[in-house]
Motif scaffolding. Structure first.
Motif, mmCIF file in Angstrom:
data_model
loop_
_atom_site.group_PDB
_atom_site.id
_atom_site.type_symbol
_atom_site.label_atom_id
_atom_site.label_comp_id
_atom_site.label_asym_id
_atom_site.label_seq_id
_atom_site.Cartn_x
_atom_site.Cartn_y
_atom_site.Cartn_z
ATOM 1 N N PRO A 108 0.628 -1.270 -0.062
ATOM 2 C CA PRO A 108 -0.065 0.117 0.035
ATOM 3 C C PRO A 108 0.854 1.324 0.170
ATOM 4 C CG PRO A 108 -1.068 -1.761 1.526
ATOM 5 C CD PRO A 108 0.410 -2.146 0.987
ATOM 6 N N ARG A 109 2.132 0.940 0.615
ATOM 7 C CA ARG A 109 2.810 2.270 0.478
ATOM 8 C C ARG A 109 3.403 2.904 -0.798
ATOM 9 N NH1 ARG A 109 7.056 0.169 5.122
ATOM 10 N NH2 ARG A 109 6.667 -1.572 3.775
ATOM 11 N N GLU A 110 3.324 1.743 -1.744
ATOM 12 C CA GLU A 110 3.732 2.214 -3.318
ATOM 13 C C GLU A 110 2.848 2.889 -3.767
ATOM 14 O OE1 GLU A 110 4.840 -1.687 -5.229
ATOM 15 O OE2 GLU A 110 6.347 -1.904 -3.874
ATOM 16 N N LEU A 111 1.538 2.593 -3.465
ATOM 17 C CA LEU A 111 0.340 3.313 -3.950
ATOM 18 C C LEU A 111 0.461 4.772 -3.611
ATOM 19 C CD1 LEU A 111 -2.492 3.327 -5.300
ATOM 20 C CD2 LEU A 111 -3.438 2.730 -3.353
ATOM 21 N N LEU A 112 0.727 5.183 -2.264
ATOM 22 C CA LEU A 112 0.621 6.440 -2.039
ATOM 23 C C LEU A 112 1.922 7.091 -2.503
ATOM 24 C CD1 LEU A 112 -0.404 6.054 1.901
ATOM 25 C CD2 LEU A 112 -1.733 6.635 0.013
ATOM 26 N N ALA A 113 3.017 6.498 -2.299
ATOM 27 C CA ALA A 113 4.147 7.077 -3.266
ATOM 28 C C ALA A 113 3.981 7.222 -4.652
ATOM 29 C CB ALA A 113 5.338 6.277 -2.930
ATOM 30 N N GLY A 114 3.327 6.316 -5.340
ATOM 31 C CA GLY A 114 3.365 6.562 -6.471
ATOM 32 C C GLY A 114 2.226 7.623 -7.059
ATOM 33 N N VAL A 115 1.196 7.880 -6.404
ATOM 34 C CA VAL A 115 0.421 8.972 -6.768
ATOM 35 C C VAL A 115 0.788 10.158 -6.507
ATOM 36 C CG1 VAL A 115 -1.771 10.057 -5.659
ATOM 37 C CG2 VAL A 115 -1.833 7.507 -6.043
ATOM 38 N N ARG A 116 1.586 10.315 -5.323
ATOM 39 C CA ARG A 116 2.436 11.557 -4.993
ATOM 40 C C ARG A 116 3.449 11.784 -6.002
ATOM 41 N NH1 ARG A 116 1.822 14.733 -1.031
ATOM 42 N NH2 ARG A 116 0.417 14.202 0.693
ATOM 43 N N ALA A 117 4.238 10.608 -6.392
ATOM 44 C CA ALA A 117 5.367 10.856 -7.395
ATOM 45 C C ALA A 117 4.728 11.475 -8.673
ATOM 46 C CB ALA A 117 6.195 9.678 -7.505
ATOM 47 N N VAL A 118 3.690 10.915 -9.340
ATOM 48 C CA VAL A 118 3.456 11.130 -10.662
ATOM 49 C C VAL A 118 2.622 12.572 -10.413
ATOM 50 C CG1 VAL A 118 1.557 10.528 -12.492
ATOM 51 C CG2 VAL A 118 3.167 8.668 -11.235
ATOM 52 N N ALA A 119 1.922 12.861 -9.577
ATOM 53 C CA ALA A 119 1.372 14.054 -9.268
ATOM 54 C C ALA A 119 2.446 15.082 -9.331
ATOM 55 C CB ALA A 119 0.454 14.236 -7.961
ATOM 56 N N ASP A 120 3.566 14.767 -8.803
ATOM 57 C CA ASP A 120 4.522 15.840 -8.855
ATOM 58 C C ASP A 120 5.416 16.173 -10.122
ATOM 59 O OD1 ASP A 120 6.042 17.745 -7.436
ATOM 60 O OD2 ASP A 120 7.640 16.263 -6.763
ATOM 61 N N GLY A 121 5.038 15.070 -11.120
ATOM 62 C CA GLY A 121 5.679 15.243 -12.309
ATOM 63 C C GLY A 121 6.681 14.278 -12.652
ATOM 64 N N ALA A 122 7.029 13.245 -11.556
ATOM 65 C CA ALA A 122 8.088 12.206 -11.931
ATOM 66 C C ALA A 122 7.317 10.985 -12.368
ATOM 67 C CB ALA A 122 8.558 12.035 -10.459
ATOM 68 N N ALA A 123 8.175 9.999 -12.653
ATOM 69 C CA ALA A 123 7.486 8.731 -13.022
ATOM 70 C C ALA A 123 7.556 7.642 -11.771
ATOM 71 C CB ALA A 123 8.342 8.087 -14.130
ATOM 72 N N PHE A 124 6.630 6.834 -11.931
ATOM 73 C CA PHE A 124 6.846 5.920 -10.764
ATOM 74 C C PHE A 124 6.488 4.369 -11.040
ATOM 75 C CE2 PHE A 124 5.611 3.224 -7.122
ATOM 76 C CZ PHE A 124 6.620 3.795 -6.030
ATOM 77 N N LEU A 125 7.497 3.430 -11.064
ATOM 78 C CA LEU A 125 6.974 1.946 -11.370
ATOM 79 C C LEU A 125 7.252 1.083 -10.096
ATOM 80 C CD1 LEU A 125 7.904 3.269 -14.099
ATOM 81 C CD2 LEU A 125 8.271 0.947 -14.911
ATOM 82 N N SER A 126 6.216 0.343 -9.878
ATOM 83 C CA SER A 126 6.562 -0.552 -8.870
ATOM 84 C C SER A 126 7.642 -1.445 -9.078
ATOM 85 C CB SER A 126 5.327 -1.618 -8.764
ATOM 86 O OG SER A 126 5.670 -2.686 -7.851
ATOM 87 N N PRO A 127 8.654 -1.588 -7.948
ATOM 88 C CA PRO A 127 9.785 -2.261 -8.055
ATOM 89 C C PRO A 127 9.648 -3.497 -8.853
ATOM 90 C CG PRO A 127 9.761 -1.214 -6.002
ATOM 91 C CD PRO A 127 8.422 -1.078 -6.552
ATOM 92 N N LYS A 128 8.591 -4.414 -8.548
ATOM 93 C CA LYS A 128 8.425 -5.621 -9.152
ATOM 94 C C LYS A 128 8.000 -5.437 -10.713
ATOM 95 C CE LYS A 128 6.969 -8.251 -5.105
ATOM 96 N NZ LYS A 128 5.993 -9.224 -4.437
ATOM 97 N N VAL A 129 7.340 -4.411 -11.154
ATOM 98 C CA VAL A 129 7.182 -3.873 -12.506
ATOM 99 C C VAL A 129 8.371 -3.370 -13.037
ATOM 100 C CG1 VAL A 129 5.599 -2.545 -13.848
ATOM 101 C CG2 VAL A 129 4.545 -3.526 -11.831
ATOM 102 N N ALA A 130 9.016 -2.668 -12.467
ATOM 103 C CA ALA A 130 10.383 -2.102 -13.024
ATOM 104 C C ALA A 130 11.263 -3.199 -13.292
ATOM 105 C CB ALA A 130 10.974 -1.293 -12.261
ATOM 106 N N ARG A 131 11.289 -4.435 -12.501
ATOM 107 C CA ARG A 131 12.091 -5.674 -13.001
ATOM 108 C C ARG A 131 11.573 -6.277 -14.094
ATOM 109 N NH1 ARG A 131 12.728 -6.071 -7.333
ATOM 110 N NH2 ARG A 131 11.084 -7.613 -7.216
ATOM 111 N N ARG A 132 10.330 -6.516 -14.395
ATOM 112 C CA ARG A 132 9.634 -6.999 -15.634
ATOM 113 C C ARG A 132 10.065 -5.905 -16.659
ATOM 114 N NH1 ARG A 132 5.891 -11.047 -14.871
ATOM 115 N NH2 ARG A 132 5.994 -12.122 -13.016
ATOM 116 N N VAL A 133 9.836 -5.086 -16.514
ATOM 117 C CA VAL A 133 10.268 -3.944 -17.960
ATOM 118 C C VAL A 133 11.742 -4.355 -18.263
ATOM 119 C CG1 VAL A 133 10.707 -1.621 -18.633
ATOM 120 C CG2 VAL A 133 8.751 -2.157 -17.273
#
Length: 217
Positions: A108-133
């Motif tokens: 759940p902390r990734e959800l909050l961090a992701g919303v804040r990061a993207v709203a601030d203009g940054a990109a955010f990938l869940s670590p597990k998704v990043a590994r898949r990429v």
């Protein structure tokens, strides 16, 4: 206050995500939708800062909805909600302008961090998704790396530095603080970098930075 649109065809999932977002006093869910078409309508009505979209939805899937929301409400950042087994959608979502990828079963902390990061203009990938990429890219890494290095060679030293920081997930404000310049200067650099690289968003730029060796790990 970060205003969020939440779209998922499963009411239980929407309730769970909304409950997590409600734990952050700086985030407010302003609209919900049960399918892609409804998500587009709610986005037009509420013009949220962030749209959290499930990839698989009836009527219109999350990818099509993301592309249309980006066209109609370009100021709205997009985060795709994914599950394992949907890896094939990642590249398509990047092309639709998504700035973040989160696993429904993630922390759940990734959800909050992701919303804040993207709203601030940054990109955010869940670590597990990043590994898949990264795994998806690994088979073509040599050719892609050569192309990426050729792309960034056209950038100035400062632009390459900014691109590396974008690739590390820093927002414009973070980069400005790191480089001791005003945020407007960073925005200008980022805009120029996007144009020169031929990319549309920070996630695509971050991938070029990674492939070109500007980001460690």
């Amino acid at each position: 206050m970060i205003r969020v649109l939440l779209a998922d065809d499963e009411a239980m999932v929407r309730a769970g995500v909304a409950a997590i977002l409600a734990t952050d006093s700086g985030i407010e869910v302003v609209a919900e939708a049960g399918d892609g078409r409804e998500a587009i309508e709610r986005a037009r009505e509420t013009r949220p800062d962030v749209a959290l979209l499930d990839i698989r939805m009836p009527q219109l899937d999350g990818l099509e909805a993301a592309a249309e929301i980006r066209r109609l409400v370009p100021e709205t950042a997009i985060i795709m909600l994914t599950t394992f087994g949907e890896d094939d959608y990642i590249a398509k979502a990047l092309a639709c302008g998504a700035g973040g990828f989160l696993l429904k079963a993630g922390d759940p902390r990734e959800l909050l961090a992701g919303v804040r990061a993207v709203a601030d203009g940054a990109a955010f990938l869940s670590p597990k998704v990043a590994r898949r990429v990264i795994e998806q890219l690994s088979g073509q890494q040599l050719s892609r790396g050569a192309r990426a290095r050729e792309q960034v060679a056209a950038l100035t030293d400062r632009e390459r530095e900014v691109l590396g920081l974008v690739g590390s997930g820093l927002s414009n404000a973070d980069i400005a603080a790191r480089l001791h310049v005003v945020e407007g200067t960073v925005k200008a650099y980022v805009s120029t970098i996007f144009t020169r690289l031929g990319v549309r968003n920070r996630v695509q730029a971050a991938i070029v930075a990674y492939e070109a060796g500007l980001v460690s790990g």
